[in-house]
Design a protein around this motif. Sequence first.
Motif, PDB file in Angstrom:
ATOM      1  N   SER A   8      49.141  41.547  31.832  1.00  0.00           N
ATOM      2  CA  SER A   8      49.913  41.130  33.271  1.00  0.00           C
ATOM      3  C   SER A   8      48.638  40.341  33.712  1.00  0.00           C
ATOM      4  O   SER A   8      47.638  40.451  33.713  1.00  0.00           O
ATOM      5  CB  SER A   8      49.756  42.421  33.918  1.00  0.00           C
ATOM      6  N   ARG A   9      49.540  39.458  34.702  1.00  0.00           N
ATOM      7  CA  ARG A   9      48.530  38.585  35.479  1.00  0.00           C
ATOM      8  C   ARG A   9      47.720  39.492  36.497  1.00  0.00           C
ATOM      9  O   ARG A   9      46.706  38.872  36.921  1.00  0.00           O
ATOM     10  CB  ARG A   9      49.482  37.625  36.103  1.00  0.00           C
ATOM     11  N   VAL A  10      48.384  40.541  36.626  1.00  0.00           N
ATOM     12  CA  VAL A  10      47.473  41.300  37.683  1.00  0.00           C
ATOM     13  C   VAL A  10      46.319  41.749  37.217  1.00  0.00           C
ATOM     14  O   VAL A  10      45.325  42.103  37.882  1.00  0.00           O
ATOM     15  CB  VAL A  10      48.412  42.473  38.168  1.00  0.00           C
ATOM     16  N   ALA A  11      45.956  41.801  35.888  1.00  0.00           N
ATOM     17  CA  ALA A  11      44.569  42.224  35.389  1.00  0.00           C
ATOM     18  C   ALA A  11      43.740  41.207  35.800  1.00  0.00           C
ATOM     19  O   ALA A  11      42.444  41.705  35.831  1.00  0.00           O
ATOM     20  CB  ALA A  11      44.749  42.332  33.704  1.00  0.00           C
ATOM     21  N   GLU A  12      43.968  40.021  36.029  1.00  0.00           N
ATOM     22  CA  GLU A  12      43.047  39.009  36.482  1.00  0.00           C
ATOM     23  C   GLU A  12      43.060  38.923  38.190  1.00  0.00           C
ATOM     24  O   GLU A  12      41.967  39.062  38.807  1.00  0.00           O
ATOM     25  CB  GLU A  12      43.255  37.586  35.935  1.00  0.00           C
ATOM     26  N   THR A  13      44.144  38.984  38.762  1.00  0.00           N
ATOM     27  CA  THR A  13      44.399  38.805  40.268  1.00  0.00           C
ATOM     28  C   THR A  13      43.772  40.067  40.921  1.00  0.00           C
ATOM     29  O   THR A  13      43.064  39.582  41.883  1.00  0.00           O
ATOM     30  CB  THR A  13      45.786  38.500  40.570  1.00  0.00           C
ATOM     31  N   ALA A  14      43.975  41.059  40.434  1.00  0.00           N
ATOM     32  CA  ALA A  14      43.678  42.357  41.298  1.00  0.00           C
ATOM     33  C   ALA A  14      42.063  42.457  41.151  1.00  0.00           C
ATOM     34  O   ALA A  14      41.317  42.816  42.161  1.00  0.00           O
ATOM     35  CB  ALA A  14      44.063  43.598  40.623  1.00  0.00           C
ATOM     36  N   GLN A  15      41.529  42.030  40.030  1.00  0.00           N
ATOM     37  CA  GLN A  15      39.838  42.205  39.988  1.00  0.00           C
ATOM     38  C   GLN A  15      39.448  40.878  40.733  1.00  0.00           C
ATOM     39  O   GLN A  15      38.357  41.232  41.328  1.00  0.00           O
ATOM     40  CB  GLN A  15      39.526  41.855  38.449  1.00  0.00           C
ATOM     41  N   LEU A  16      39.947  39.736  40.798  1.00  0.00           N
ATOM     42  CA  LEU A  16      39.525  38.811  41.495  1.00  0.00           C
ATOM     43  C   LEU A  16      39.594  39.258  43.076  1.00  0.00           C
ATOM     44  O   LEU A  16      38.622  38.749  43.908  1.00  0.00           O
ATOM     45  CB  LEU A  16      40.337  37.324  41.264  1.00  0.00           C
ATOM     46  N   ALA A  17      40.406  39.805  43.535  1.00  0.00           N
ATOM     47  CA  ALA A  17      40.866  40.105  44.892  1.00  0.00           C
ATOM     48  C   ALA A  17      39.763  41.134  45.271  1.00  0.00           C
ATOM     49  O   ALA A  17      38.817  40.754  46.400  1.00  0.00           O
ATOM     50  CB  ALA A  17      42.016  40.561  45.025  1.00  0.00           C
ATOM     51  N   ARG A  18      39.457  42.203  44.397  1.00  0.00           N
ATOM     52  CA  ARG A  18      38.279  42.813  44.684  1.00  0.00           C
ATOM     53  C   ARG A  18      36.864  42.158  44.838  1.00  0.00           C
ATOM     54  O   ARG A  18      35.796  42.523  45.926  1.00  0.00           O
ATOM     55  CB  ARG A  18      37.953  44.110  43.512  1.00  0.00           C
ATOM     56  N   ASP A  19      36.525  41.390  44.016  1.00  0.00           N
ATOM     57  CA  ASP A  19      35.182  40.652  43.789  1.00  0.00           C
ATOM     58  C   ASP A  19      35.137  39.832  45.184  1.00  0.00           C
ATOM     59  O   ASP A  19      34.169  39.868  45.491  1.00  0.00           O
ATOM     60  CB  ASP A  19      35.094  39.704  42.840  1.00  0.00           C
ATOM     61  N   LEU A  20      36.319  39.188  45.569  1.00  0.00           N
ATOM     62  CA  LEU A  20      36.094  38.331  46.631  1.00  0.00           C
ATOM     63  C   LEU A  20      35.824  39.244  47.992  1.00  0.00           C
ATOM     64  O   LEU A  20      35.152  38.792  48.897  1.00  0.00           O
ATOM     65  CB  LEU A  20      37.307  37.434  46.785  1.00  0.00           C
TER      66      LEU A  20
END
Length: 420
Positions: free
Chosen positions: A202-214
């Motif tokens: 899932s693309r969310v595997a990237e985007t959820a982690q990025l949102a947290r990190d930001l």
Amino acid sequence: MIIKNGRVYLNGNYEKKDLRIQDGIITEISEDIKDESDSQIFDAQYMVINPGFVDPHVHLRQPGKETEETIESGTKAAARGGFTTVGAMPNVTPVPDTTDKFNKQLKLNSNADINVVQYAPITVNETGNELVDFVELQKLGAFAFSNDGKGVTNTKTMFEAMKKIKQLNSHLAAHIEDADIFGNGVINEGTKSTEFNLPGISRVAETAQLARDLALVAETGVHYHACHISTKESVEMIRVAKEKGLNVTCEVTPHHLLLSEEDIVSDDALYKMNPPLRAKEDKDALIKGIQEGVIDIIATDHAPHVASKKEGGFIGSAFGISGIETVFPLIYTKLVKESVIPLTELINLISTKPAHIFNLSAPKISVGEKANLNIIDIMDSYSIDTNDFLSKGKNTPFNNWLVYGKIKLTVCNGKVVYGG
């Protein structure tokens, strides 16, 4: 050495100049240098002379996986690609997570043909929540910290790491992956995962982690570098983060710029990479991100493997592409020649900006500087042939692609390391 008749990259533009290199130093740049000694002459007619390329994201595999790559073979391959500096990721065996292991890694790196700067990991063995001794590893020469290949799953661990790395004014390069969401996926969750009946990522595997990190970056102020982004949502999040003034940079790989899941016509592991090839709309968003300056640099994520790990289908094969020898000709052919970006911007993306982002010494063609440069015949067309690779890894989906831009010579610290 005297390099004559070429177009030299000077202060962001190309100018018709000759170059003289003496004792490893650029000693003269002028319109017509006369050979008053027994200098070696290199005729660069119709060629461009660029500052050496800088790739902050490579896997040299040594120690632990010398069958896939060694520091010697990997840096020879990098020199063939026009690179004079590479950043080596720490996912080797053993991981250089202590001062003793890091020193041993530096000793191995001394076998390199070019400049190798070394990452240290964020956590011990790149696993769990135990942080490394950032202060001591930086003292030894760690230019940045990364758990590349594995996302830092625990939010508190990442938060504490960011605070410590910020105190050192260093850099955190993040492999953006939520392992729980990623699961056992092998290909982008989309049309091809359905067609080939493969477990999707899932693309969310990237985007959820990025949102947290930001969110954590906003709190800590650390320099956060997002590795190999692959989705249109990631581009947009980074755009917003930069507009808010966050200390964020990011990279994209050549394969994510030039390929999408639509290019996968069979269950072929040469197209298996992490993050996976996404939808065409994601590829288009990445290109737009390059054009608009949201994406800062192009990095290869050079990941060589032995043939047996890439010969089958997606299930059970390794992630990754051997990419350091092909980045310039691929991007030049598909983006520069097709007027998507200018050649000067390509040089910025793979030389000047990577160095500046990570506070490395930027290769510069200037009198008094060490000679770190390459010479490329942009008129020379050829088909990519993995049999010619100097890397031990021949794993690329770009085999047999017709490209322009053959690297003829690479000079690192005044020494010819490729060509001649």
